[in-house]
Design a protein around this motif. Structure first.
Motif, short mmCIF file in Angstrom:
data_model
loop_
_atom_site.label_atom_id
_atom_site.label_comp_id
_atom_site.label_asym_id
_atom_site.label_seq_id
_atom_site.Cartn_x
_atom_site.Cartn_y
_atom_site.Cartn_z
N MET A 214 0.83 -1.20 0.00
CA MET A 214 0.00 0.00 0.00
C MET A 214 0.87 1.26 0.00
SD MET A 214 -1.64 2.49 2.03
CE MET A 214 -1.81 2.07 3.74
N TYR A 215 1.91 1.29 0.85
CA TYR A 215 2.83 2.44 0.86
C TYR A 215 3.40 2.70 -0.53
CZ TYR A 215 3.42 2.10 6.03
OH TYR A 215 3.24 2.07 7.39
N LYS A 216 3.98 1.64 -1.10
CA LYS A 216 4.69 1.77 -2.38
C LYS A 216 3.77 2.23 -3.50
CE LYS A 216 8.66 -1.39 -2.55
NZ LYS A 216 9.26 -0.88 -1.35
N LYS A 217 2.63 1.56 -3.61
CA LYS A 217 1.72 1.87 -4.70
C LYS A 217 1.09 3.25 -4.52
CE LYS A 217 0.71 -2.58 -6.75
NZ LYS A 217 2.13 -2.72 -6.98
N THR A 218 0.74 3.58 -3.27
CA THR A 218 0.17 4.90 -2.99
C THR A 218 1.14 5.99 -3.40
OG1 THR A 218 -1.16 4.09 -1.15
CG2 THR A 218 -0.60 6.42 -1.11
N ARG A 219 2.40 5.85 -3.01
CA ARG A 219 3.41 6.87 -3.28
C ARG A 219 3.79 6.91 -4.76
NH1 ARG A 219 6.31 8.87 1.02
NH2 ARG A 219 8.37 8.48 0.13
N ALA A 220 3.90 5.72 -5.37
CA ALA A 220 4.27 5.68 -6.80
C ALA A 220 3.18 6.31 -7.66
CB ALA A 220 4.51 4.23 -7.23
N GLU A 221 1.91 6.13 -7.25
CA GLU A 221 0.80 6.69 -8.04
C GLU A 221 0.44 8.11 -7.61
OE1 GLU A 221 -1.14 2.20 -8.31
OE2 GLU A 221 -2.23 3.78 -7.25
N GLY A 222 0.70 8.44 -6.35
CA GLY A 222 0.27 9.74 -5.83
C GLY A 222 1.22 10.88 -6.13
N PHE A 223 2.52 10.61 -6.22
CA PHE A 223 3.51 11.66 -6.50
C PHE A 223 3.81 11.73 -7.99
CE2 PHE A 223 5.37 10.55 -2.11
CZ PHE A 223 4.80 11.66 -1.49
N GLY A 224 4.09 12.95 -8.47
CA GLY A 224 4.50 13.14 -9.86
C GLY A 224 5.99 12.89 -10.03
N PRO A 225 6.49 12.87 -11.28
CA PRO A 225 7.88 12.49 -11.55
C PRO A 225 8.93 13.36 -10.86
CG PRO A 225 6.64 12.81 -13.61
CD PRO A 225 5.71 13.13 -12.49
N GLU A 226 8.73 14.68 -10.80
CA GLU A 226 9.76 15.54 -10.19
C GLU A 226 9.84 15.31 -8.68
OE1 GLU A 226 12.17 17.20 -11.37
OE2 GLU A 226 12.83 18.30 -9.60
N VAL A 227 8.69 15.16 -8.03
CA VAL A 227 8.68 14.92 -6.59
C VAL A 227 9.39 13.60 -6.29
CG1 VAL A 227 7.20 14.50 -4.58
CG2 VAL A 227 6.63 16.32 -6.17
N LYS A 228 9.11 12.59 -7.10
CA LYS A 228 9.78 11.30 -6.89
C LYS A 228 11.29 11.42 -7.10
CE LYS A 228 6.31 8.85 -9.06
NZ LYS A 228 5.69 7.74 -9.74
N ARG A 229 11.66 12.20 -8.14
CA ARG A 229 13.11 12.40 -8.38
C ARG A 229 13.77 13.01 -7.16
NH1 ARG A 229 12.19 13.52 -13.92
NH2 ARG A 229 11.61 15.66 -13.46
#
Lengths: 96, 485
Positions: B342-357
């Protein structure tokens, strides 16, 4: 550019950050992060012998307040934005 | 009366003389927003009914003979990373797209005490990470001067809304230039106060040792007034400074004779546009004519500022953004069967590419084996940068530079090259690392019709000097032109 980071590193960092990337995305992020990290690695050149670290720009120390109870958010308000709640708590999937 | 082109202090005069009601003001601005915001996209949340009923409430307050403050009945747009009770606060992110604030930020409480008129929540780069406002999950903001160009970022909405006469002023936040750079690209005034001058309580955290809330306005007088209104110690922010707030408006139109102005040669970067350079040089000539002493100086450590920033800011962000895990608020992936998934999928789908970078960069810099080489090293070089500024301010009252090395760039131009995008904040970043105040104000316009900004930097808590020089520049530049939308 530098080749500081490879695919394996990216998978490891993503795991630490609780993120995941698809195979296609990993290609792109590896090359982007490698380029960025290679650029910022330039600070290794700066001479910091006997220099102290700065974590705060203001010279504040130990900001205390009275340990007195005061009004805070109610349980209802705290749960208002919860994706799932149950019996006054946050409900999550089973802990693995 | 052309209410939408008046400054806050002009509107305040008409409210006091009872020539216009707050509802008159609200109606004109609402009409303007409805006619241009489809093109600009400066707002994420704007509710006309709430806006009008608030305006009526303020009119009733005024009719009862209550005190009219600087911002009583003045429309102000609020960047969507500042919490506003009962109103959606999204940070322009999918992960907070339905989040309703449960409390008001301190700056909102302070403005509410003056009975201000909140217009709505302004668009931004997701979690304030970006220099072009293209990283918004609610769509890019467009530059009112040319709709094919970016407004700058991350406070693109607050800047563009003021430039497009949708509001007379707004609040943004500045972590590495997020107020000053868009102010420069949109031809308005934008100021980052001293770190700790304004409470960060209720500002959704990006990089806690760098973030600061500040005003966007049409002129320096409004900037001083809005800064005064939001400044001050707050027991809810242990990093806020416990000293009196000066009467910032009293520093305008001062004699600047004998004031010492330093020009850090490291900020006259080689990538600078010729027209930007000329505009800044004209400002310097004018200051010399008014009796200021202008000298070129060197702050050698600034060479490392961008590297230091892109270690410290993402490191703090990776820690701050760990709270978005889908448990207590915001978006959650509902298909995950275990907590970690749930953590991983929530964060992978909830954040955009720059935030993840940025989370990835920060996580790397803080990870075992790399902490000393990156994070700790960056904190040491940060000390060197602070020392360079301290040194400069032992001789000079203010420092001047371009705000951005270039005028606005085209939408899409830098999206695929994050490093090039980062370089557009090269003149503003050192200021946040040192915690000092700085303003951007219009200095001219390019041949292609895009605004050029100049940056005035002061020592810690010396907003007075910044405002004195900015006020002198403003009266010489005589910036009156407006974009045609």
């Amino acid at each position: 550019m530098g080749n500081i980071l490879n695919r394996k590193d990216i998978v490891h960092i993503a795991k630490l950050a609780e993120l995941e990337y698809s195979d296609v995305e990993i290609e792109k992020i590896t090359s982007q992060l490698d380029k960025i990290i290679s650029h910022i690695a330039k600070i290794a050149e700066a001479d910091t012998t006997d220099v102290l670290s700065t974590s705060r720009v203001l010279e504040l120390s130990n900001v205390f307040r009275q340990d007195k109870a005061r009004e805070s958010l109610s349980r209802e308000e705290s749960l208002k934005n919860a994706p799932l709640e149950d019996s006054g708590g946050f409900k999550v999937p089973k802990i693995d | 009366m052309d209410l939408i082109n008046l400054s806050a202090h002009e509107l305040n005069g008409f409210i006091k003389s009872k020539e216009v009601s707050v509802l008159d003001i609200a109606q004109d601005y609402a009409q303007r927003i409805e006619s241009v915001d489809e093109k600009i996209n400066a707002f994420i949340t704007f509710d006309k009914n709430v806006f009008f009923s608030k305006a009526k409430e303020i009119d009733a307050y005024i009719r009862s003979g209550n005190e009219i403050f600087d911002f009583t009945g003045i429309p102000v747009a609020i960047k969507d990373n500042i919490c506003t009770k009962g109103v959606r606060t999204t940070c322009a992110s999918r992960i907070l797209s339905s989040y309703i604030s449960v409390y008001d930020a301190t700056v909102i409480k302070k403005l509410n005490a003056q009975h201000f008129l909140m217009v709505g929540k302004a668009n931004m780069d997701e979690f304030a990470m970006g220099s072009s406002n293209e990283n918004s999950s609610f769509g890019a903001v467009r530059n009112p001067w040319n709709l094919d160009y970016v407004p700058g970022g991350s406070s693109g909405g607050p800047a563009a809304s003021v430039a497009a006469s949708e509001v007379p002023c707004s609040l943004g936040s500045d972590t590495g230039g997020s107020i000053r750079q868009p102010a420069s690209l949109c031809g308005v005034v934008g100021m980052k106060p001293t770190y700790g001058r304004v409470s960060r309580y209720g500002l959704i955290a990006f990089a806690s040792s760098l973030d600061q809330i500040g005003p966007f306005t049409r002129d320096i007088k409004d900037c001083a007034a809005l800064l005064e209104a939001i400044s001050g110690y707050d027991e809810f922010d242990s990093t806020s400074i416990n000293t009196n707030v000066p009467r910032y408006k009293s520093f305008l139109n001062s004699d600047i004779k004998g004031m010492k102005v330093g020009i850090p040669k490291e900020l006259m970067v080689k990538e600078i546009d010729l027209q930007v350079k000329e505009s800044v040089e004209n400002v310097l000539k004018m200051l010399e004519k008014s009796g200021a002493i202008v000298e070129e100086i060197s702050l050698p450590s600034l060479e490392y500022a961008l590297s230091v920033y892109y270690i410290i800011a993402p490191s703090e962000a990776s820690s701050n953004l760990s709270r978005y895990d889908g448990v207590r608020y915001g978006y959650r992936n509902m298909d995950a069967r275990t907590l970690r998934e749930m953590y991983k999928k929530t964060r992978a789908e909830g954040f955009g590419p720059e935030v993840k970078r940025r989370i990835m960069i920060g996580t790397y810099c803080l990870s075992a084996g790399y902490y000393d080489a990156y994070y700790d090293k960056a904190q040491k070089v940060r000390t060197l940068i602070i020392n360079d500024f301290k040194n400069a301010f032992s001789t000079y009252d203010v420092l001047i530079s371009p705000t951005s090395p270039t005028t606005a760039f085209k939408i899409g131009d830098k999206v695929d090259d994050p490093l090039r995008m980062y370089l557009s904040d090269i003149c503003t970043i050192p200021v946040n690392l040192a915690g000092i105040p700085a303003i951007s104000l219009p200095a001219g316009i390019s041949k292609t019709g895009l605004p050029i900004g100049v940056q005035v930097i002061g020592d810690l808590l010396r907003e007075d000097n910044v405002l004195k020089i900015a006020s002198a520049i403003e009266s010489d530049v005589k910036w009156k032109i407006k974009p045609q939308i």
